[in-house]
Design a protein around this motif. Sequence first.
Motif, PDB file in Angstrom:
ATOM      1  N   ASP A  66       0.843  -1.190   0.000  1.00 16.21           N
ATOM      2  CA  ASP A  66       0.000   0.000   0.000  1.00 16.21           C
ATOM      3  C   ASP A  66       0.882   1.246   0.000  1.00 16.21           C
ATOM      4  O   ASP A  66       1.550   1.542   0.977  1.00 16.21           O
ATOM      5  N   ARG A  67       0.882   1.991  -1.085  1.00 16.33           N
ATOM      6  CA  ARG A  67       1.722   3.185  -1.212  1.00 16.33           C
ATOM      7  C   ARG A  67       1.182   4.355  -0.398  1.00 16.33           C
ATOM      8  O   ARG A  67       1.906   5.292  -0.120  1.00 16.33           O
ATOM      9  N   THR A  68      -0.093   4.337  -0.010  1.00 15.56           N
ATOM     10  CA  THR A  68      -0.648   5.417   0.817  1.00 15.56           C
ATOM     11  C   THR A  68      -0.398   5.168   2.295  1.00 15.56           C
ATOM     12  O   THR A  68      -0.798   5.963   3.137  1.00 15.56           O
ATOM     13  N   ASN A  69       0.289   4.093   2.611  1.00 11.10           N
ATOM     14  CA  ASN A  69       0.537   3.698   3.983  1.00 11.10           C
ATOM     15  C   ASN A  69       1.536   4.609   4.678  1.00 11.10           C
ATOM     16  O   ASN A  69       1.613   4.639   5.888  1.00 11.10           O
ATOM     17  N   GLY A  70       2.308   5.357   3.922  1.00 12.21           N
ATOM     18  CA  GLY A  70       3.301   6.228   4.526  1.00 12.21           C
ATOM     19  C   GLY A  70       4.617   5.512   4.731  1.00 12.21           C
ATOM     20  O   GLY A  70       5.632   5.910   4.194  1.00 12.21           O
ATOM     21  N   GLY A  71       4.604   4.480   5.499  1.00 16.50           N
ATOM     22  CA  GLY A  71       5.834   3.715   5.742  1.00 16.50           C
ATOM     23  C   GLY A  71       6.044   2.697   4.646  1.00 16.50           C
ATOM     24  O   GLY A  71       6.688   2.951   3.646  1.00 16.50           O
ATOM     25  N   GLY A  72       5.456   1.568   4.824  1.00 19.51           N
ATOM     26  CA  GLY A  72       5.589   0.485   3.846  1.00 19.51           C
ATOM     27  C   GLY A  72       7.031   0.063   3.678  1.00 19.51           C
ATOM     28  O   GLY A  72       7.899   0.411   4.472  1.00 19.51           O
ATOM     29  N   VAL A  73       7.300  -0.693   2.656  1.00 16.40           N
ATOM     30  CA  VAL A  73       8.660  -1.106   2.348  1.00 16.40           C
ATOM     31  C   VAL A  73       8.960  -0.751   0.900  1.00 16.40           C
ATOM     32  O   VAL A  73       8.045  -0.540   0.097  1.00 16.40           O
ATOM     33  N   ARG A  74      10.232  -0.691   0.579  1.00 20.35           N
ATOM     34  CA  ARG A  74      10.603  -0.417  -0.812  1.00 20.35           C
ATOM     35  C   ARG A  74      10.145  -1.559  -1.695  1.00 20.35           C
ATOM     36  O   ARG A  74      10.071  -2.712  -1.274  1.00 20.35           O
ATOM     37  N   ARG A  75       9.858  -1.242  -2.916  1.00 19.09           N
ATOM     38  CA  ARG A  75       9.349  -2.220  -3.881  1.00 19.09           C
ATOM     39  C   ARG A  75      10.272  -3.432  -4.024  1.00 19.09           C
ATOM     40  O   ARG A  75       9.824  -4.554  -4.215  1.00 19.09           O
ATOM     41  N   GLU A  76      11.581  -3.208  -3.926  1.00 18.63           N
ATOM     42  CA  GLU A  76      12.533  -4.300  -4.090  1.00 18.63           C
ATOM     43  C   GLU A  76      12.466  -5.307  -2.939  1.00 18.63           C
ATOM     44  O   GLU A  76      12.894  -6.446  -3.082  1.00 18.63           O
ATOM     45  N   LEU A  77      11.957  -4.882  -1.792  1.00 22.48           N
ATOM     46  CA  LEU A  77      11.931  -5.753  -0.623  1.00 22.48           C
ATOM     47  C   LEU A  77      10.622  -6.526  -0.452  1.00 22.48           C
ATOM     48  O   LEU A  77      10.525  -7.362   0.429  1.00 22.48           O
ATOM     49  N   VAL A  78       9.622  -6.240  -1.278  1.00 16.82           N
ATOM     50  CA  VAL A  78       8.329  -6.909  -1.142  1.00 16.82           C
ATOM     51  C   VAL A  78       8.459  -8.433  -1.264  1.00 16.82           C
ATOM     52  O   VAL A  78       7.898  -9.160  -0.450  1.00 16.82           O
ATOM     53  N   PRO A  79       9.197  -8.979  -2.242  1.00 17.12           N
ATOM     54  CA  PRO A  79       9.335 -10.440  -2.291  1.00 17.12           C
ATOM     55  C   PRO A  79       9.992 -11.021  -1.042  1.00 17.12           C
ATOM     56  O   PRO A  79       9.604 -12.094  -0.577  1.00 17.12           O
ATOM     57  N   LEU A  80      10.964 -10.333  -0.493  1.00 13.51           N
ATOM     58  CA  LEU A  80      11.625 -10.812   0.718  1.00 13.51           C
ATOM     59  C   LEU A  80      10.664 -10.804   1.905  1.00 13.51           C
ATOM     60  O   LEU A  80      10.616 -11.755   2.682  1.00 13.51           O
ATOM     61  N   VAL A  81       9.867  -9.747   2.031  1.00 11.41           N
ATOM     62  CA  VAL A  81       8.886  -9.670   3.114  1.00 11.41           C
ATOM     63  C   VAL A  81       7.818 -10.753   2.930  1.00 11.41           C
ATOM     64  O   VAL A  81       7.406 -11.396   3.897  1.00 11.41           O
ATOM     65  N   ALA A  82       7.393 -10.982   1.688  1.00 11.44           N
ATOM     66  CA  ALA A  82       6.396 -12.032   1.425  1.00 11.44           C
ATOM     67  C   ALA A  82       6.953 -13.399   1.799  1.00 11.44           C
ATOM     68  O   ALA A  82       6.262 -14.209   2.423  1.00 11.44           O
ATOM     69  N   TRP A  83       8.205 -13.666   1.432  1.00  7.20           N
ATOM     70  CA  TRP A  83       8.819 -14.941   1.780  1.00  7.20           C
ATOM     71  C   TRP A  83       8.949 -15.090   3.293  1.00  7.20           C
ATOM     72  O   TRP A  83       8.635 -16.148   3.848  1.00  7.20           O
ATOM     73  N   ALA A  84       9.421 -14.043   3.960  1.00  8.51           N
ATOM     74  CA  ALA A  84       9.590 -14.107   5.409  1.00  8.51           C
ATOM     75  C   ALA A  84       8.249 -14.321   6.105  1.00  8.51           C
ATOM     76  O   ALA A  84       8.146 -15.097   7.063  1.00  8.51           O
ATOM     77  N   THR A  85       7.211 -13.657   5.617  1.00  9.00           N
ATOM     78  CA  THR A  85       5.879 -13.821   6.200  1.00  9.00           C
ATOM     79  C   THR A  85       5.379 -15.250   6.000  1.00  9.00           C
ATOM     80  O   THR A  85       4.861 -15.870   6.928  1.00  9.00           O
ATOM     81  N   LEU A  86       5.538 -15.777   4.805  1.00  9.63           N
ATOM     82  CA  LEU A  86       5.122 -17.150   4.533  1.00  9.63           C
ATOM     83  C   LEU A  86       5.909 -18.141   5.387  1.00  9.63           C
ATOM     84  O   LEU A  86       5.345 -19.108   5.905  1.00  9.63           O
ATOM     85  N   PHE A  87       7.190 -17.891   5.579  1.00  8.94           N
ATOM     86  CA  PHE A  87       8.020 -18.760   6.407  1.00  8.94           C
ATOM     87  C   PHE A  87       7.533 -18.765   7.858  1.00  8.94           C
ATOM     88  O   PHE A  87       7.384 -19.827   8.471  1.00  8.94           O
ATOM     89  N   VAL A  88       7.251 -17.581   8.389  1.00  5.84           N
ATOM     90  CA  VAL A  88       6.801 -17.482   9.778  1.00  5.84           C
ATOM     91  C   VAL A  88       5.417 -18.105   9.950  1.00  5.84           C
ATOM     92  O   VAL A  88       5.175 -18.852  10.900  1.00  5.84           O
ATOM     93  N   ILE A  89       4.505 -17.828   9.027  1.00 10.48           N
ATOM     94  CA  ILE A  89       3.159 -18.405   9.106  1.00 10.48           C
ATOM     95  C   ILE A  89       3.234 -19.930   8.996  1.00 10.48           C
ATOM     96  O   ILE A  89       2.578 -20.654   9.748  1.00 10.48           O
ATOM     97  N   SER A  90       4.021 -20.424   8.065  1.00  3.70           N
ATOM     98  CA  SER A  90       4.150 -21.873   7.891  1.00  3.70           C
ATOM     99  C   SER A  90       4.740 -22.529   9.127  1.00  3.70           C
ATOM    100  O   SER A  90       4.328 -23.628   9.510  1.00  3.70           O
TER     101      SER A  90
END
Length: 109
Positions: A66-90
């Motif tokens: 969400d680009r209106t979020n203010g913070g968020g993460v850089r576009r390049e880091l979204v795959p890493l955050v998605a992987w880390a989230t999936l790893f933690v949830i799993s």
Amino acid sequence: LAAIVCYFNYDHAITIYEGSSTTRTVPGTAAFITCYALDYVSDVNAFFDEFIGGFIMMVVLFAVTDRTNGGGVRRELVPLVAWATLFVISSGFGYQTEWALNPARDCEH
């Protein structure tokens, strides 16, 4: 579609394992392309286990993209955050339902 491709890719190996091209056992070789909840897990428990995991994944992905979020993460880091989230949830929710993260799968009973 992925299960069909996987099945046809390993059809020869499954036939050797089962001993016949017309024999397929559940959950024997069927567990190769499907997921089964553990014996002690009820359908309701499995549904909520995967619902919570899927909900957490959705919230995190919406938050980081969400680009209106203010913070968020850089576009390049979204795959890493998605992987880390999936790893933690799993790691936290996956054991009982074989890491499916698909609440709709438990509604077929």
